[in-house]
Design an enzyme around this catalytic site. Structure first.
Site, PDB file in Angstrom:
ATOM      1  N   HIS A 397       0.805  -1.223   0.000  1.00 50.15           N
ATOM      2  CA  HIS A 397       0.000   0.000   0.000  1.00 50.15           C
ATOM      3  C   HIS A 397       0.836   1.270   0.000  1.00 50.15           C
ATOM      4  CE1 HIS A 397      -4.127  -1.532   0.622  1.00 50.15           C
ATOM      5  NE2 HIS A 397      -3.541  -2.531   1.253  1.00 50.15           N
ATOM      6  N   LYS A 588      -7.871  13.962   4.749  1.00 49.89           N
ATOM      7  CA  LYS A 588      -7.023  12.779   4.641  1.00 49.89           C
ATOM      8  C   LYS A 588      -6.027  12.820   5.794  1.00 49.89           C
ATOM      9  CE  LYS A 588      -6.043  14.209   0.495  1.00 49.89           C
ATOM     10  NZ  LYS A 588      -6.443  13.015  -0.247  1.00 49.89           N
ATOM     11  N   ARG A 589      -5.310  11.748   5.981  1.00 46.78           N
ATOM     12  CA  ARG A 589      -4.279  11.727   7.020  1.00 46.78           C
ATOM     13  C   ARG A 589      -3.284  12.853   6.766  1.00 46.78           C
ATOM     14  NH1 ARG A 589       0.340   8.494   7.141  1.00 46.78           N
ATOM     15  NH2 ARG A 589      -0.444   7.444   5.280  1.00 46.78           N
ATOM     16  N   LYS A 594       1.208  14.268   1.217  1.00 44.28           N
ATOM     17  CA  LYS A 594      -0.140  14.630   0.766  1.00 44.28           C
ATOM     18  C   LYS A 594      -0.272  16.144   0.553  1.00 44.28           C
ATOM     19  CE  LYS A 594      -2.195  10.605   3.042  1.00 44.28           C
ATOM     20  NZ  LYS A 594      -2.749   9.862   1.886  1.00 44.28           N
ATOM     21  N   THR A 698      -8.511   6.557  -1.675  1.00 44.50           N
ATOM     22  CA  THR A 698      -9.906   6.145  -1.857  1.00 44.50           C
ATOM     23  C   THR A 698     -10.837   7.326  -1.620  1.00 44.50           C
ATOM     24  OG1 THR A 698      -9.955   5.340   0.431  1.00 44.50           O
ATOM     25  CG2 THR A 698      -9.581   3.711  -1.317  1.00 44.50           C
ATOM     26  N   LYS A 702     -14.450   8.538  -3.522  1.00 44.15           N
ATOM     27  CA  LYS A 702     -15.699   8.883  -2.820  1.00 44.15           C
ATOM     28  C   LYS A 702     -16.201  10.254  -3.260  1.00 44.15           C
ATOM     29  CE  LYS A 702     -13.899   6.312   1.090  1.00 44.15           C
ATOM     30  NZ  LYS A 702     -13.128   6.443   2.335  1.00 44.15           N
TER      31      LYS A 702
END
Length: 853
Positions: A397, A588-589, A594, A698, A702
């Protein structure tokens, strides 16, 4: 009809009918007579039957009459009532699969972010209308009771949410699956803010009861740790090895039901809780040494006390390894001892189980199965390895080297000495094969070895998983290619057919039907029933993008979702979202790759523009930026970024000059429950990671499925989203992965980028001066210094391109009809991202198992 009760008021409302008389403890037990498997089992599927069962649970399980019950009593009784309806399917599913000898998917995952269970169970069982009417007849509001549920935070982010989606899809597709994991007493921490800084509070999700689970202590298994190994001669004259452990704990299974969508199938999620083998020393207690008397209990229960203990200390690292071995050892033992027939030939084990390793956390399962076969069942080494290799598949992952787990040899040898010996021998055999295949290439052998020599001697768990697994998959097309080319290139050269791709997906039941009921109803009116289990049918929506009346209704649904979010954030967080704004969402985390810092720089730049004379504030698009993120407790830069976002938010909120034009909202404790309201309300989805760093994502799926447009880099599943929805319906910016690699190879200097971009320089200087943080430059110092000196994930390099893409966002959003058309096309073209499709890919490409539906 009145259902107000004390215990003796109305025996009909609390009495047990013949249909209720079946008592079960799990699908492994046969019912006492075949009638237990007929449709008559359980309460009647009508309002009156539901009311009767609800009051029975309230009276006999909670021990209170309706008139004296609390909201929590009522919620627990409602949840247990719904669970009671699912039990019939659980029993029937288990019996059918045992009789058929189905091959089981054993999904091994350290995380499951399940979300609230009540809504999903009601939907799956087709009980939504019955439950609502039943609660109404009892004078109760089902929506109020739903709000009492505390979601189990048994995961950290996308990994756990994905696992929950996958087990949902496997049940819906009628595939035999047992999800295995850990029943953490405290899940991921509850996030609060103090002076804008993240503070972690324990997540006491079990404090008020957990009606969806039930323990089965008679199926507990013993898990050993520590000690030493010794050689001995067996009865057959062969020299063998046995493990002599120093201590052990009990692993107690707790079951949660995983219902398929309206197909009567109910699979199992089995979570393990650690208990002491000898929890209480009465002699010590009677001597007054109370703490020592329960020391064993405290020590054992620490293993499943908290999700991902802080691992910056040796004790924390050891506890993490204990957790990982604990749950996989329990799962393998449970499957062999309690799921397989007693006389099963373990040489045929691959016919009955496919263990999927969800990242590196469960990889210690590989030497554990080898130990069981060789040491406990007298397999020859080679035949044990042949069986083991056929039982495991590995999903990677990540693309970040630091996320590929390694375990120091001294720690592994101290905690699991036999497993270290097994890994060493597996590695010797493997390296011999490498040398044979690649002409004695020692440099390659060192690269591929399961044993890392520097900076400390350690076991590379990703290498162990790759050697053992039948298949290794990435989770998006780009990720899988980079996995082959950059993360595990030597292995993909050695075994090119071992590597494959399965792009992630999300369950449309939770993230469309439950999260977005208004849009779901609109979709069903347009294309009919059936799309929730065949999401590619959303393609039938495409013609409606050109229907003005449909676009108007679509906008009305989005407006309703925004209002629902406004109400939630007002009551939950005291946040008042402005009306009429572009809702720009990044949830998100919190991780540097990111690039929440890039989003923040953009917000600062927008703020500056609104304060300047260069634009008319009235001509700009009003925008509210919503952040949602937790930072790992020991991740300094991530926590500094959170503090900086909150400081900038406070400054903008207090500045009347930009009131009604720009706002930041950062609700604390972002979780699945909040996501279900936030995602359907979003206009713009921020997916801005540095190209080549995000495995898949993901959240991006969504948002697209709920009608948000994406601004993003060509990274992870963004690539596939853009290809499917079309360039005209996606705001692409930034460097490609090859360009990132080229710039890094040349030597990336963030200071040069800063000096060459006037708008970037202005934004960073504005931050550094303290003007964006209430006059306190220290609030921005750590983040600014890191960006200018390192900028490891190249936020500065992509800043100008990002700002240009955001200007396109504003121009498109100003054309309401064009924006709505693009939003509808995002929904229509995102059906590929169903977790049902992901599971079909696993079944076809990896597990070689057929779905029944």
């Amino acid at each position: 009809m009145t259902h107000e009760t004390d215990f003796h008021d109305d025996s009909r409302t609390v009495g047990e009918t013949p249909e209720m008389a079946t008592s079960v403890t799990g699908p492994q037990f046969e019912p006492t007579h075949e009638r237990a498997l007929t449709p008559a089992v359980g309460p009647a599927r009508d309002v009156d039957g539901f009311v009767r069962q609800f009051l029975r649970e309230l009276n006999y399980t909670q021990g209170v009459p309706l008139s004296r019950s609390t909201l929590n009593d009522q919620y627990l009784a409602l949840a247990r009532t719904v669970r009671h309806y699912l039990m019939q399917g659980w029993i029937r599913t288990g019996k059918r699969r045992r009789d058929a000898g189905d091959k089981v998917i054993g999904y091994l995952s350290a995380e499951y972010l399940l979300g609230r269970q009540l809504d999903n169970a009601l939907l799956a069982a087709g009980l939504e209308d019955i439950a609502r009417e039943a609660m109404k007849e009892c004078g109760l509001d089902v929506d109020l009771l739903r709000s009492q549920e505390i979601e189990p935070g048994l995961g950290n982010g996308g990994l756990g949410r994905l696992a929950a989606c996958f087990v949902d899809s496997l049940a819906t597709m009628d595939v035999s699956c047992i999800g295995y994991g850990i029943r953490y007493e405290y899940g991921i921490f509850k996030q609060t803010f103090e002076d804008g800084r993240q503070v972690e509070v324990p997540d006491s999700w079990l404090a008020l009861g957990s009606p969806w689970e039930f323990p089965q202590p008679d199926r507990a298994v013993q898990i050993d740790f520590g000690g030493h190994t010794e050689r001995y001669t067996g009865d057959d004259g062969r020299e063998r090895t046995r493990w002599v452990p120093a201590w052990d704990v009990q692993a107690v299974p707790y079951h949660l039901l995983v219902p398929g969508y309206r197909n009567g199938v109910v699979n199992t999620l089995r979570l393990w809780s650690a208990k002491a083998t000898n929890a209480f020393d009465l002699q010590l207690f009677n001597q007054g040494d109370y703490a020592e008397a329960v020391r064993a209990q405290t020590f054992a229960e620490n293993i499943t006390k908290v999700l991902y203990p802080e691992d910056s200390t040796p004790q924390g690292r050891e506890l993490r390894l204990q957790q990982q071995y604990f749950f996989v050892a329990a799962s393998i033992k449970d499957f062999i001892r309690h799921t397989l027939p007693a006389d099963f030939d373990l040489h045929r084990l691959p016919e009955r189980i496919a263990f999927q390793l969800n990242d590196t956390h469960p990889v210690i399962a590989i030497p554990e199965l080898m130990r069981i076969l060789v040491d406990e069942h007298d397999f020859e080494w080679d035949e044990a390895w042949d069986v083991t290799k056929q039982c495991f598949d590995y999903t990677c992952h990540t693309l970040l080297p630091e996320a590929l787990e390694v375990w120091p040899v001294d720690l592994l040898g101290r905690l699991l000495p036999r497993h270290l010996e097994i890994v060493y021998r597996l590695n010797e055999d493997f390296l011999a094969r490498v040398r044979e295949q690649f002409d004695g290439d020692e440099v390659r052998a060192r690269r591929m070895s399961m044993v890392q020599e520097n900076p400390v001697r350690a076991i590379r768990m990703a290498h162990l998983a790759t050697v053992a697994a039948t298949k290794v998959n990435g989770v998006a097309e780009l990720h899988s290619q980079l996995l082959r080319d950059k993360v595990l290139p030597d292995f993909s050269e050695m075994w090119p057919d071992k590597f494959t791709n399965v792009t992630n997906g999300v369950t449309p039941r939770r993230f469309v039907r439950i999260a977005n009921p208004g849009m779901s109803e609109l979709v069903t009116e347009a294309i009919g029933e059936g799309w929730l289990t065949d999401l590619e049918r959303l393609r039938e929506l495409e013609p409606f993008a050109d229907d003005a009346a449909f676009r108007e209704r679509f906008r009305a649904v989005k407006a309703g979702n925004k209002e629902r979010l406004r109400q939630l954030l007002h009551h939950r967080d005291g946040i008042d979202l402005p009306e009429g704004h572009l809702l720009d969402v990044m949830v998100k985390r919190l991780h540097e790759y990111k690039r929440q810092s890039l989003k923040l720089l953009h917000v600062v730049s927008l703020y500056q523009r609104l304060l300047s004379d260069e634009v008319d504030p009235e001509s700009t698009t009003p925008r509210t930026v919503v952040f949602g993120a937790k930072a790992a407790p020991g991740y300094f830069m991530a926590k500094e970024t959170i503090a900086l976002i909150n400081a900038v938010a406070a400054t903008i909120d207090a500045d009347e000059r930009v009131a009604g034009r720009l706002a930041i909202a950062f609700p604390a404790n972002y979780n699945v429950t909040l996501a279900e309201t936030l995602i359907p309300a979003a206009d713009l989805s921020e997916q801005i990671s540095l190209a080549g760093k995000e495995a898949s994502g993901t959240g991006n799926m969504k948002f697209a499925l709920n009608g948000a447009l994406t601004i993003g880099t060509d990274d992870g599943a963004n690539v596939e989203i853009r290809q499917l929805v079309g360039d005209d319906n996606f705001f692409l910016f930034g460097m490609t992965e090859p360009r990132v690699a080229e710039l890094q190879a040349k030597g990336y200097v963030p200071g040069d980028v800063y000096a060459s971009s006037p708008r970037l320089k202005s934004a960073i200087d504005f931050l550094a001066s303290g003007e964006a943080t209430g006059g306190d430059p220290s609030r921005a110092a750590a983040v600014v210094d890191d960006l200018l000196s390192s900028d490891r994930f190249m936020a500065l390099a992509d800043f100008d391109a990002y700002v240009e893409a955001q200007e396109k966002v504003e121009a498109t959003y100003a054309d309401t009809e064009a924006w709505t058309r693009s939003a509808i096309l995002n929904v229509a073209r995102s059906g590929f991202f169903s977790s049902d499709r992901s599971m079909r890919d696993y079944l076809d490409r990896i597990w070689n198992v057929s779905a029944r539906s």
